[in-house]
Design a protein around this motif. Structure first.
Motif, PDB file in Angstrom:
ATOM      1  N   GLU A  85       0.813  -1.213   0.000  1.00  0.00           N
ATOM      2  CA  GLU A  85       0.000   0.000   0.000  1.00  0.00           C
ATOM      3  C   GLU A  85       0.844   1.260   0.000  1.00  0.00           C
ATOM      4  OE1 GLU A  85      -0.405  -2.565   1.893  1.00  0.00           O
ATOM      5  OE2 GLU A  85      -2.419  -3.325   1.511  1.00  0.00           O
ATOM      6  N   LYS A  86       1.891   1.278   0.828  1.00  0.00           N
ATOM      7  CA  LYS A  86       2.713   2.479   0.933  1.00  0.00           C
ATOM      8  C   LYS A  86       3.409   2.774  -0.378  1.00  0.00           C
ATOM      9  CE  LYS A  86       6.360   4.611   3.689  1.00  0.00           C
ATOM     10  NZ  LYS A  86       7.284   4.449   4.839  1.00  0.00           N
ATOM     11  N   ALA A  87       3.962   1.741  -1.004  1.00  0.00           N
ATOM     12  CA  ALA A  87       4.659   1.944  -2.265  1.00  0.00           C
ATOM     13  C   ALA A  87       3.697   2.368  -3.356  1.00  0.00           C
ATOM     14  CB  ALA A  87       5.389   0.660  -2.667  1.00  0.00           C
ATOM     15  N   ALA A  88       2.510   1.736  -3.396  1.00  0.00           N
ATOM     16  CA  ALA A  88       1.537   2.085  -4.418  1.00  0.00           C
ATOM     17  C   ALA A  88       1.075   3.519  -4.264  1.00  0.00           C
ATOM     18  CB  ALA A  88       0.349   1.129  -4.351  1.00  0.00           C
ATOM     19  N   ALA A  89       0.863   3.937  -3.017  1.00  0.00           N
ATOM     20  CA  ALA A  89       0.443   5.312  -2.784  1.00  0.00           C
ATOM     21  C   ALA A  89       1.505   6.285  -3.252  1.00  0.00           C
ATOM     22  CB  ALA A  89       0.159   5.524  -1.297  1.00  0.00           C
ATOM     23  N   MET A  90       2.762   5.925  -3.041  1.00  0.00           N
ATOM     24  CA  MET A  90       3.835   6.792  -3.483  1.00  0.00           C
ATOM     25  C   MET A  90       3.848   6.914  -4.994  1.00  0.00           C
ATOM     26  SD  MET A  90       7.917   6.470  -2.926  1.00  0.00           S
ATOM     27  CE  MET A  90       8.978   7.730  -3.635  1.00  0.00           C
ATOM     28  N   VAL A  98      12.905  11.424 -11.684  1.00  0.00           N
ATOM     29  CA  VAL A  98      13.868  10.618 -12.442  1.00  0.00           C
ATOM     30  C   VAL A  98      15.071  10.326 -11.550  1.00  0.00           C
ATOM     31  CG1 VAL A  98      15.346  10.497 -14.486  1.00  0.00           C
ATOM     32  CG2 VAL A  98      13.165  11.727 -14.606  1.00  0.00           C
ATOM     33  N   VAL A  99      15.538   9.082 -11.575  1.00  0.00           N
ATOM     34  CA  VAL A  99      16.718   8.693 -10.799  1.00  0.00           C
ATOM     35  C   VAL A  99      17.685   7.960 -11.721  1.00  0.00           C
ATOM     36  CG1 VAL A  99      17.607   7.342  -8.869  1.00  0.00           C
ATOM     37  CG2 VAL A  99      15.403   8.509  -8.654  1.00  0.00           C
ATOM     38  N   LEU A 118      10.304   0.511  -3.988  1.00  0.00           N
ATOM     39  CA  LEU A 118       9.393   1.598  -4.339  1.00  0.00           C
ATOM     40  C   LEU A 118       8.288   1.144  -5.282  1.00  0.00           C
ATOM     41  CD1 LEU A 118      12.016   4.429  -4.930  1.00  0.00           C
ATOM     42  CD2 LEU A 118      10.644   4.031  -2.881  1.00  0.00           C
ATOM     43  N   GLN A 119       8.369  -0.118  -5.737  1.00  0.00           N
ATOM     44  CA  GLN A 119       7.393  -0.658  -6.679  1.00  0.00           C
ATOM     45  C   GLN A 119       7.288   0.217  -7.927  1.00  0.00           C
ATOM     46  OE1 GLN A 119       5.258  -3.785  -6.350  1.00  0.00           O
ATOM     47  NE2 GLN A 119       7.280  -3.910  -5.422  1.00  0.00           N
ATOM     48  N   THR A 120       8.448   0.557  -8.480  1.00  0.00           N
ATOM     49  CA  THR A 120       8.482   1.346  -9.703  1.00  0.00           C
ATOM     50  C   THR A 120       9.239   0.581 -10.773  1.00  0.00           C
ATOM     51  OG1 THR A 120       8.938   3.547 -10.601  1.00  0.00           O
ATOM     52  CG2 THR A 120      10.634   2.595  -9.174  1.00  0.00           C
ATOM     53  N   ASP A 133       3.597   4.809 -15.956  1.00  0.00           N
ATOM     54  CA  ASP A 133       2.633   4.878 -14.860  1.00  0.00           C
ATOM     55  C   ASP A 133       3.232   4.943 -13.465  1.00  0.00           C
ATOM     56  OD1 ASP A 133       0.540   4.610 -16.742  1.00  0.00           O
ATOM     57  OD2 ASP A 133       0.854   2.443 -16.778  1.00  0.00           O
ATOM     58  N   ARG A 134       4.546   4.818 -13.344  1.00  0.00           N
ATOM     59  CA  ARG A 134       5.156   4.750 -12.020  1.00  0.00           C
ATOM     60  C   ARG A 134       6.228   5.807 -11.845  1.00  0.00           C
ATOM     61  NH1 ARG A 134       2.671   1.659  -7.981  1.00  0.00           N
ATOM     62  NH2 ARG A 134       1.443   0.083  -9.037  1.00  0.00           N
ATOM     63  N   ASN A 135       6.368   6.263 -10.608  1.00  0.00           N
ATOM     64  CA  ASN A 135       7.412   7.215 -10.247  1.00  0.00           C
ATOM     65  C   ASN A 135       8.160   6.712  -9.025  1.00  0.00           C
ATOM     66  OD1 ASN A 135       7.152   9.563 -12.062  1.00  0.00           O
ATOM     67  ND2 ASN A 135       5.072   9.644 -11.247  1.00  0.00           N
ATOM     68  N   PRO A 136       9.448   7.037  -8.935  1.00  0.00           N
ATOM     69  CA  PRO A 136      10.247   7.723  -9.947  1.00  0.00           C
ATOM     70  C   PRO A 136      10.618   6.786 -11.092  1.00  0.00           C
ATOM     71  CG  PRO A 136      11.644   7.085  -8.128  1.00  0.00           C
ATOM     72  CD  PRO A 136      10.237   6.730  -7.722  1.00  0.00           C
ATOM     73  N   GLN A 137      10.987   7.374 -12.222  1.00  0.00           N
ATOM     74  CA  GLN A 137      11.533   6.605 -13.335  1.00  0.00           C
ATOM     75  C   GLN A 137      13.004   6.353 -13.024  1.00  0.00           C
ATOM     76  OE1 GLN A 137      10.099   8.776 -17.119  1.00  0.00           O
ATOM     77  NE2 GLN A 137       9.751  10.194 -15.421  1.00  0.00           N
ATOM     78  N   LEU A 138      13.435   5.113 -13.121  1.00  0.00           N
ATOM     79  CA  LEU A 138      14.766   4.760 -12.615  1.00  0.00           C
ATOM     80  C   LEU A 138      15.497   3.873 -13.611  1.00  0.00           C
ATOM     81  CD1 LEU A 138      15.420   3.752  -8.920  1.00  0.00           C
ATOM     82  CD2 LEU A 138      16.622   2.611 -10.763  1.00  0.00           C
ATOM     83  N   GLY A 139      16.802   4.117 -13.758  1.00  0.00           N
ATOM     84  CA  GLY A 139      17.564   3.270 -14.657  1.00  0.00           C
ATOM     85  C   GLY A 139      19.064   3.350 -14.442  1.00  0.00           C
ATOM     86  N   PRO A 140      19.743   2.199 -14.482  1.00  0.00           N
ATOM     87  CA  PRO A 140      21.205   2.193 -14.546  1.00  0.00           C
ATOM     88  C   PRO A 140      21.653   2.540 -15.967  1.00  0.00           C
ATOM     89  CG  PRO A 140      20.330   0.161 -13.568  1.00  0.00           C
ATOM     90  CD  PRO A 140      19.197   0.858 -14.254  1.00  0.00           C
TER      91      PRO A 140
END
Length: 231
Positions: free
Chosen positions: A58-63, A160-161, A180-182, A219-226
Motif C-alpha cells: 500500500e505504501k509503495a503504491a500510494a507513493m 527521475v533517478v 518503491l514498486q516502480t 505509470d510509475r514514479n520515480p523513473q529509474l535506470g542504470p
C-alpha cells in the motif's frame, strides 16, 4: 513494501525457507518468521501454497500514484576520496534532462567524511546535493545504501533517478526499484525526453545489440535506470 506472516494459516512447512536466497526466513514454534536479513526481494512470494505470506504494497503504491514528483537525481559513486567518472558523466546527462523538463538536478552522495566532494558536484552542474554520512556507510553495502537511498526518494520524491551501470549501480538500482514498486530500465545507452508524454525515453540494446529500443515507464514514479558509462 513489507511482508506479513498470517500465523493462523502458516503450517510451518518450510517452503518459504527454501525459497529465500538470503536465509531471511526461519521456522520458530512451527511458524515462519522473517528476520532482519530480509531484502524484500520477493522470491518467497509465490512459494507458500497456503497463502500465509502477504506482501503489503500500500505504501509503495500510494507513493507511485499520489502527489507531485519533480527533480532529476544522480546517485554519486566515489572511491578513495574521488568521484567516479560515470557519476560525473551522469550529471551532464541529468543536466540535459532537468533543463528540458524544467526541473532541478540533484546529486545524492552517500558515505562517510565525503562532504568535501560536494564542491565538485556543484561545479559539475548539480543544483542541490543530498548528503548522507555515517561511519557505517564508508564503503558501499547493499543494505545500508539501499535503505539510505530509498528513504531519501520517499521523502523528496524525484521524478527521475539515474545510477551508473556499474557493479554497485546494478546492485542498488533494482533493489531500490523493488522497494518503491516502480519500473527500472537496465543498461541504458541513451536518454531523452519523449515529446508526447514528457517521460524519459530510456534507450537500451535489444536482441543481442542488433537494435536499440526506447523504453518508457508511463505509470510509475520515480523513473529509474542504470546507465552505462560514456553514454
Amino acid at each position: 513494501m513489507a511482508i506479513r506472516i498470517k500465523v493462523d494459516e502458516c503450517v510451518g512447512c518450510g517452503a518459504c525457507v527454501a525459497s529465500c536466497p538470503y536465509g531471511a526466513i526461519v521456522i520458530k514454534d512451527n511458524k515462519a518468521s522473517i528476520t532482519d536479513a530480509c531484502t524484500l526481494c520477493g522470491a518467497c512470494e509465490s512459494s507458500c501454497a497456503f497463502g500465509a505470506l502477504e506482501f503489503e504494497r500500500e505504501k509503495a503504491a500510494a507513493m507511485a500514484d499520489a502527489g507531485t514528483f519533480s527533480g532529476v537525481w544522480v546517485f554519486i559513486e566515489h572511491r578513495d576520496g574521488r568521484i567516479r567518472n560515470v557519476s560525473l558523466e551522469l550529471l551532464g546527462e541529468g543536466r540535459k534532462l532537468a533543463d528540458e523538463l524544467k526541473e532541478e538536478l540533484a546529486a545524492v552522495l552517500i558515505g562517510s567524511e565525503v562532504e568535501g566532494l560536494t564542491k565538485e558536484l556543484f561545479a559539475s552542474g548539480a543544483d542541490t546535493v543530498y548528503l548522507v554520512e555515517h561511519p557505517l556507510l564508508k564503503t558501499y553495502t547493499t543494505d545500508g545504501y539501499t535503505i539510505a537511498f530509498t528513504s531519501l526518494i520517499q521523502k523528496y520524491r524525484p521524478s527521475v533517478v539515474l545510477v551508473g551501470a556499474t557493479n554497485d549501480g546494478r546492485d542498488l538500482g533494482p533493489r531500490v526499484a523493488a522497494r518503491l514498486q516502480t519500473g527500472l530500465t537496465a543498461d541504458c545507452t541513451g536518454l531523452s525526453i519523449d515529446p508526447e508524454t514528457r517521460r524519459v525515453a530510456w534507450t537500451r540494446p535489444a536482441f543481442g545489440g542488433n537494435i536499440l529500443a526506447p523504453i518508457l515507464c508511463p505509470d510509475r514514479n520515480p523513473q529509474l535506470g542504470p546507465v552505462r558509462p560514456k553514454v
